[in-house]
Design a protein around this motif. Sequence first.
Motif, mmCIF file in Angstrom:
data_model
loop_
_atom_site.group_PDB
_atom_site.id
_atom_site.type_symbol
_atom_site.label_atom_id
_atom_site.label_comp_id
_atom_site.label_asym_id
_atom_site.label_seq_id
_atom_site.Cartn_x
_atom_site.Cartn_y
_atom_site.Cartn_z
ATOM 1 N N PHE A 25 0.836 -1.206 0.000
ATOM 2 C CA PHE A 25 0.000 0.000 0.000
ATOM 3 C C PHE A 25 0.864 1.247 0.000
ATOM 4 N N ILE A 26 0.273 2.320 -0.481
ATOM 5 C CA ILE A 26 0.824 3.668 -0.352
ATOM 6 C C ILE A 26 -0.344 4.600 -0.091
ATOM 7 N N HIS A 27 -0.213 5.392 0.968
ATOM 8 C CA HIS A 27 -1.208 6.416 1.270
ATOM 9 C C HIS A 27 -0.472 7.744 1.368
ATOM 10 N N VAL A 28 -0.892 8.717 0.575
ATOM 11 C CA VAL A 28 -0.278 10.040 0.596
ATOM 12 C C VAL A 28 -1.205 11.004 1.319
ATOM 13 N N GLN A 29 -0.638 11.662 2.317
ATOM 14 C CA GLN A 29 -1.349 12.729 3.033
ATOM 15 C C GLN A 29 -0.740 14.056 2.590
ATOM 16 N N ALA A 30 -1.571 14.970 2.156
ATOM 17 C CA ALA A 30 -1.115 16.310 1.802
ATOM 18 C C ALA A 30 -1.754 17.281 2.786
ATOM 19 N N HIS A 31 -0.947 17.809 3.676
ATOM 20 C CA HIS A 31 -1.414 18.780 4.669
ATOM 21 C C HIS A 31 -1.125 20.165 4.113
ATOM 22 N N ILE A 32 -2.197 20.894 3.810
ATOM 23 C CA ILE A 32 -2.062 22.210 3.187
ATOM 24 C C ILE A 32 -2.803 23.246 4.021
ATOM 25 N N MET A 33 -2.389 24.491 3.884
ATOM 26 C CA MET A 33 -3.076 25.559 4.605
ATOM 27 C C MET A 33 -4.495 25.715 4.061
ATOM 28 N N ALA A 34 -5.426 25.920 4.952
ATOM 29 C CA ALA A 34 -6.830 26.094 4.579
ATOM 30 C C ALA A 34 -6.969 27.283 3.624
ATOM 31 N N GLY A 35 -7.958 27.193 2.754
ATOM 32 C CA GLY A 35 -8.233 28.295 1.847
ATOM 33 C C GLY A 35 -8.276 27.897 0.384
ATOM 34 N N ARG A 36 -7.791 26.702 0.076
ATOM 35 C CA ARG A 36 -7.861 26.222 -1.308
ATOM 36 C C ARG A 36 -9.291 25.791 -1.627
ATOM 37 N N THR A 37 -9.657 25.882 -2.875
ATOM 38 C CA THR A 37 -11.005 25.466 -3.281
ATOM 39 C C THR A 37 -11.082 23.941 -3.320
ATOM 40 N N VAL A 38 -12.304 23.428 -3.315
ATOM 41 C CA VAL A 38 -12.517 21.992 -3.450
ATOM 42 C C VAL A 38 -11.915 21.510 -4.768
ATOM 43 N N GLU A 39 -12.090 22.289 -5.820
ATOM 44 C CA GLU A 39 -11.556 21.912 -7.123
ATOM 45 C C GLU A 39 -10.035 21.815 -7.099
ATOM 46 N N GLN A 40 -9.362 22.749 -6.432
ATOM 47 C CA GLN A 40 -7.907 22.699 -6.316
ATOM 48 C C GLN A 40 -7.463 21.458 -5.549
ATOM 49 N N LYS A 41 -8.172 21.127 -4.481
ATOM 50 C CA LYS A 41 -7.826 19.947 -3.684
ATOM 51 C C LYS A 41 -8.089 18.665 -4.471
ATOM 52 N N ASN A 76 -5.224 11.659 0.452
ATOM 53 C CA ASN A 76 -6.186 12.522 1.123
ATOM 54 C C ASN A 76 -5.547 13.878 1.367
ATOM 55 N N ILE A 77 -6.340 14.904 1.200
ATOM 56 C CA ILE A 77 -5.891 16.278 1.408
ATOM 57 C C ILE A 77 -6.475 16.771 2.730
ATOM 58 N N TYR A 78 -5.622 17.321 3.568
ATOM 59 C CA TYR A 78 -6.038 17.805 4.888
ATOM 60 C C TYR A 78 -5.791 19.308 4.969
ATOM 61 N N ASP A 79 -6.805 20.051 5.402
ATOM 62 C CA ASP A 79 -6.646 21.488 5.617
ATOM 63 C C ASP A 79 -6.023 21.752 6.980
ATOM 64 N N MET A 80 -5.040 22.658 6.995
ATOM 65 C CA MET A 80 -4.420 23.094 8.244
ATOM 66 C C MET A 80 -4.942 24.491 8.555
ATOM 67 N N ASP A 81 -5.301 24.716 9.784
ATOM 68 C CA ASP A 81 -5.892 25.972 10.229
ATOM 69 C C ASP A 81 -4.812 27.028 10.469
ATOM 70 N N HIS A 82 -4.931 28.178 9.802
ATOM 71 C CA HIS A 82 -3.970 29.277 9.943
ATOM 72 C C HIS A 82 -3.825 29.717 11.398
ATOM 73 N N GLU A 83 -4.905 29.685 12.134
ATOM 74 C CA GLU A 83 -4.890 30.164 13.515
ATOM 75 C C GLU A 83 -4.175 29.202 14.465
ATOM 76 N N ILE A 84 -4.000 27.958 14.061
ATOM 77 C CA ILE A 84 -3.420 26.942 14.953
ATOM 78 C C ILE A 84 -2.009 26.539 14.532
ATOM 79 N N TYR A 85 -1.743 26.428 13.251
ATOM 80 C CA TYR A 85 -0.454 25.954 12.758
ATOM 81 C C TYR A 85 0.668 26.918 13.145
ATOM 82 N N ARG A 86 1.783 26.343 13.619
ATOM 83 C CA ARG A 86 2.962 27.121 13.991
ATOM 84 C C ARG A 86 4.207 26.455 13.419
ATOM 85 N N LYS A 87 5.192 27.277 13.090
ATOM 86 C CA LYS A 87 6.501 26.782 12.654
ATOM 87 C C LYS A 87 7.542 27.819 13.020
ATOM 88 N N ASN A 88 8.815 27.408 12.963
ATOM 89 C CA ASN A 88 9.878 28.393 13.217
ATOM 90 C C ASN A 88 10.886 28.357 12.110
#
Length: 109
Positions: free
Chosen positions: A57-73, A97-109
Amino acid sequence: MPHIIIEHSEDLPVLPQVLVEKIHKCTFESGLFDLETIKTRAVAYQQYQLGVGKEGFIHVQAHIMAGRTVEQKQTLSEHLLACLKTYCRESDSLSVNIYDMDHEIYRKN
């Protein structure tokens, strides 16, 4: 952004690093992201159970920032799945599967 996580069985018909490189390139070619922002990694599993007739099996998860359209996803999901089909056996279970990441919660440095 995005974070691409490839989960897969150990017995792939392609080297994991090659799969990472192909999926990374495919993500860029979707036209949704700048190359320098894409982060791709793979995790192999030794223990798993699949449906009848499936070898791996192969399962790809794409975690992207929220705001993309359904069509883009949908386009991204279809693009990644087509890439997987190119490098895998018909007996492999492939999913994306495409996962939306919430701008208000996601953090990075």
